[in-house]
Each structure stands twice: as structure tokens, then as C-alpha cells.
Design a protein around this motif. Structure first.
Motif, PDB file in Angstrom:
ATOM      1  N   ARG A 130      -6.024  15.014  26.354  1.00  0.00           N
ATOM      2  CA  ARG A 130      -5.463  14.641  27.662  1.00  0.00           C
ATOM      3  C   ARG A 130      -4.404  13.556  27.484  1.00  0.00           C
ATOM      4  NH1 ARG A 130      -9.144  14.101  32.785  1.00  0.00           N
ATOM      5  NH2 ARG A 130      -7.518  14.448  34.319  1.00  0.00           N
ATOM      6  N   ALA A 131      -4.725  12.527  26.710  1.00  0.00           N
ATOM      7  CA  ALA A 131      -3.765  11.441  26.476  1.00  0.00           C
ATOM      8  C   ALA A 131      -2.549  11.963  25.716  1.00  0.00           C
ATOM      9  CB  ALA A 131      -4.420  10.297  25.711  1.00  0.00           C
ATOM     10  N   ILE A 132      -2.762  12.768  24.717  1.00  0.00           N
ATOM     11  CA  ILE A 132      -1.650  13.301  23.925  1.00  0.00           C
ATOM     12  C   ILE A 132      -0.708  14.102  24.820  1.00  0.00           C
ATOM     13  CG2 ILE A 132      -1.044  14.927  22.071  1.00  0.00           C
ATOM     14  CD1 ILE A 132      -3.731  13.955  20.708  1.00  0.00           C
ATOM     15  N   ALA A 133      -1.257  14.907  25.726  1.00  0.00           N
ATOM     16  CA  ALA A 133      -0.419  15.686  26.645  1.00  0.00           C
ATOM     17  C   ALA A 133       0.401  14.773  27.550  1.00  0.00           C
ATOM     18  CB  ALA A 133      -1.285  16.636  27.471  1.00  0.00           C
ATOM     19  N   VAL A 134      -0.204  13.686  28.049  1.00  0.00           N
ATOM     20  CA  VAL A 134       0.531  12.734  28.890  1.00  0.00           C
ATOM     21  C   VAL A 134       1.662  12.102  28.085  1.00  0.00           C
ATOM     22  CG1 VAL A 134       0.367  10.489  30.070  1.00  0.00           C
ATOM     23  CG2 VAL A 134      -1.341  12.260  30.507  1.00  0.00           C
ATOM     24  N   TYR A 135       1.365  11.669  26.868  1.00  0.00           N
ATOM     25  CA  TYR A 135       2.396  11.041  26.037  1.00  0.00           C
ATOM     26  C   TYR A 135       3.546  12.011  25.760  1.00  0.00           C
ATOM     27  CZ  TYR A 135      -1.218   7.508  25.259  1.00  0.00           C
ATOM     28  OH  TYR A 135      -2.180   6.553  25.433  1.00  0.00           O
ATOM     29  N   GLN A 136       3.225  13.257  25.455  1.00  0.00           N
ATOM     30  CA  GLN A 136       4.284  14.235  25.195  1.00  0.00           C
ATOM     31  C   GLN A 136       5.125  14.470  26.444  1.00  0.00           C
ATOM     32  OE1 GLN A 136       1.723  17.274  23.405  1.00  0.00           O
ATOM     33  NE2 GLN A 136       2.714  16.896  21.429  1.00  0.00           N
ATOM     34  N   LYS A 137       4.493  14.492  27.599  1.00  0.00           N
ATOM     35  CA  LYS A 137       5.214  14.645  28.862  1.00  0.00           C
ATOM     36  C   LYS A 137       6.199  13.491  29.055  1.00  0.00           C
ATOM     37  CE  LYS A 137       4.114  15.419  33.740  1.00  0.00           C
ATOM     38  NZ  LYS A 137       3.007  15.524  34.697  1.00  0.00           N
ATOM     39  N   LEU A 138       5.845  12.313  28.547  1.00  0.00           N
ATOM     40  CA  LEU A 138       6.682  11.117  28.674  1.00  0.00           C
ATOM     41  C   LEU A 138       7.721  10.978  27.556  1.00  0.00           C
ATOM     42  CD1 LEU A 138       3.885   8.671  29.825  1.00  0.00           C
ATOM     43  CD2 LEU A 138       5.927   9.298  31.141  1.00  0.00           C
ATOM     44  N   GLY A 139       7.769  11.958  26.655  1.00  0.00           N
ATOM     45  CA  GLY A 139       8.789  11.940  25.612  1.00  0.00           C
ATOM     46  C   GLY A 139       8.320  11.485  24.242  1.00  0.00           C
ATOM     47  N   PHE A 140       7.031  11.209  24.081  1.00  0.00           N
ATOM     48  CA  PHE A 140       6.524  10.839  22.757  1.00  0.00           C
ATOM     49  C   PHE A 140       6.466  12.088  21.886  1.00  0.00           C
ATOM     50  CE2 PHE A 140       4.973   7.224  25.121  1.00  0.00           C
ATOM     51  CZ  PHE A 140       5.023   6.180  24.206  1.00  0.00           C
ATOM     52  N   GLN A 141       6.744  11.883  20.603  1.00  0.00           N
ATOM     53  CA  GLN A 141       6.634  12.964  19.627  1.00  0.00           C
ATOM     54  C   GLN A 141       5.650  12.551  18.541  1.00  0.00           C
ATOM     55  OE1 GLN A 141      10.655  13.638  18.299  1.00  0.00           O
ATOM     56  NE2 GLN A 141      11.101  14.923  20.072  1.00  0.00           N
ATOM     57  N   ILE A 142       4.891  13.515  18.065  1.00  0.00           N
ATOM     58  CA  ILE A 142       3.993  13.274  16.936  1.00  0.00           C
ATOM     59  C   ILE A 142       4.856  13.059  15.709  1.00  0.00           C
ATOM     60  CG2 ILE A 142       2.183  14.268  15.486  1.00  0.00           C
ATOM     61  CD1 ILE A 142       1.319  15.866  18.043  1.00  0.00           C
ATOM     62  N   VAL A 143       4.611  11.969  14.981  1.00  0.00           N
ATOM     63  CA  VAL A 143       5.482  11.621  13.850  1.00  0.00           C
ATOM     64  C   VAL A 143       4.750  11.599  12.509  1.00  0.00           C
ATOM     65  CG1 VAL A 143       7.156  10.354  15.251  1.00  0.00           C
ATOM     66  CG2 VAL A 143       5.173   9.147  14.289  1.00  0.00           C
ATOM     67  N   GLY A 144       3.561  12.125  12.467  1.00  0.00           N
ATOM     68  CA  GLY A 144       2.826  12.165  11.208  1.00  0.00           C
ATOM     69  C   GLY A 144       1.448  12.748  11.425  1.00  0.00           C
ATOM     70  N   ALA A 145       0.749  12.895  10.326  1.00  0.00           N
ATOM     71  CA  ALA A 145      -0.613  13.423  10.367  1.00  0.00           C
ATOM     72  C   ALA A 145      -1.572  12.351  10.871  1.00  0.00           C
ATOM     73  CB  ALA A 145      -1.028  13.870   8.971  1.00  0.00           C
ATOM     74  N   GLU A 146      -2.701  12.799  11.368  1.00  0.00           N
ATOM     75  CA  GLU A 146      -3.718  11.820  11.772  1.00  0.00           C
ATOM     76  C   GLU A 146      -4.070  10.960  10.567  1.00  0.00           C
ATOM     77  OE1 GLU A 146      -7.877  14.175  11.649  1.00  0.00           O
ATOM     78  OE2 GLU A 146      -6.477  14.909  13.153  1.00  0.00           O
ATOM     79  N   GLN A 147      -4.437   9.715  10.851  1.00  0.00           N
ATOM     80  CA  GLN A 147      -4.754   8.789   9.769  1.00  0.00           C
ATOM     81  C   GLN A 147      -5.814   7.789  10.213  1.00  0.00           C
ATOM     82  OE1 GLN A 147      -1.503   5.680   9.201  1.00  0.00           O
ATOM     83  NE2 GLN A 147      -0.373   7.272  10.287  1.00  0.00           N
TER      84      GLN A 147
END
Length: 166
Positions: A130-147
Motif C-alpha cells: 500500500r505504501a509503495i503504491a502511494v509513493y509510486q503515485k507521488l513519483g518515487f522510483q525503486i532504486v535498488g533491491a531490498e536490503q
């Protein structure tokens, strides 16, 4: 998205009972934990700006933005000077699913970018879809693998200011 004017007021020690209540709710505890939100020393820490988010005078969320260069070895320490990380949650269960997360996070992002922040970073738990979808809607991009970090398992995401005059 909800069009509203959110107010961000500095969090204070007097907000602890409210924050402890919010962190007791399962929707917050699943991703945030239920430790004490902060103490007086942490509240004075200039690396972190802590906010109570209000709508029409009613507090409903907590947000913090922080210097990604404030801790040695931080997973966003490679970002340019003045970059900020953000963390937040909606505490009031009645405010979930109404677009307020997108609304207040977006408003704070606009403020930070206008203040000259070059990149805003966020690091949700990889299972917090849910949070990831909100962030992507706001223009955030995944920039690496989970860590794994000292703060838990994260999925690194970054946002840059919107381009003007296209």
C-alpha cells in the motif's frame, strides 16, 4: 487524490500519548512498531524534523523528514547534499483509504523541493505494498533491491523534483 491543505506542526512531548495510541493500532504497528515515538533528547535532534499532520485542526498523522547524511553508513548517504528521507503513517484509522496519505505526503514533498531539497528518499518495508503504491503515485522510483538496514528490511525509493517548462 484529496485536495486539502494539511498543517504540519512540530511534534512535542505533549503529543506522546496520541502517538503511543496511534502506534498501538495494528495498521501502524505492522510497519512502524510500537516503541516510544521519541524522548526529549531525540526531539532536540536537529537531524530529524518531526511533525504532527492536521486537517481542519484535527491531528491524524505523524511524519518525519531527516538528513540522509546524519548517520554514518546510512543507506541513502550517497545522495547529494541537502537530500532528505521521509517516514510517516496515518494514525487515525478513519482517515485511511481516503487519499490523505497521497495528499499530505505530496504537500510535504512540494515544500521540501521548493526549499531546495534535490532528492527525497523513502524506504518502506518491501511487503508494505500500500505504501509503495502511494509513493509510486507521488513519483518515487525503486532504486535498488531490498536490503537489511539498522532500521529493518527496506526497499529504497527516491523522488526528484518535477521538471518545469516541458
Amino acid at each position: 487524490m484529496t485536495l486539502a491543505n494539511y498543517r504540519f506542526r512540530p511534534a512535542a512531548m505533549s503529543d506522546l500519548p496520541l502517538l503511543v495510541t496511534w502506534q498501538g493500532f495494528s495498521h501502524v504497528r505492522a510497519w512502524w512498531g510500537n516503541d516510544e515515538p521519541f524522548d526529549e533528547e531525540q526531539l532536540r535532534d536537529t537531524r530529524v524534523s518531526r511533525w504532527i499532520v492536521e486537517l481542519d485542526g484535527n491531528p491524524f498523522a505523524y511524519m518525519q523528514d531527516y538528513s540522509v547524511h546524519g548517520w554514518p553508513g546510512h543507506h541513502f548517504g550517497h545522495l547529494p547534499p541537502r537530500s532528505r528521507g521521509i517516514d510517516q503513517y496515518i494514525g487515525d484509522p478513519a482517515m485511511i483509504g481516503l487519499g490523505h496519505g497521497t495528499g499530505f505526503i505530496g504537500q510535504r514533498m512540494d515544500y521540501l523541493f521548493a526549499a531546495g531539497v534535490p532528492i527525497i528518499a523513502v524506504d518502506p518495508h518491501p511487503l508494505n505494498t500500500r505504501a509503495i503504491a502511494v509513493y509510486q503515485k507521488l513519483g518515487f522510483q525503486i532504486v535498488g533491491a531490498e536490503q537489511q538496514t539498522p532500521w529493518g528490511l527496506v526497499l529504497p525509493m527516491e523522488a526528484r523534483p518535477p521538471r518545469r517548462g516541458r
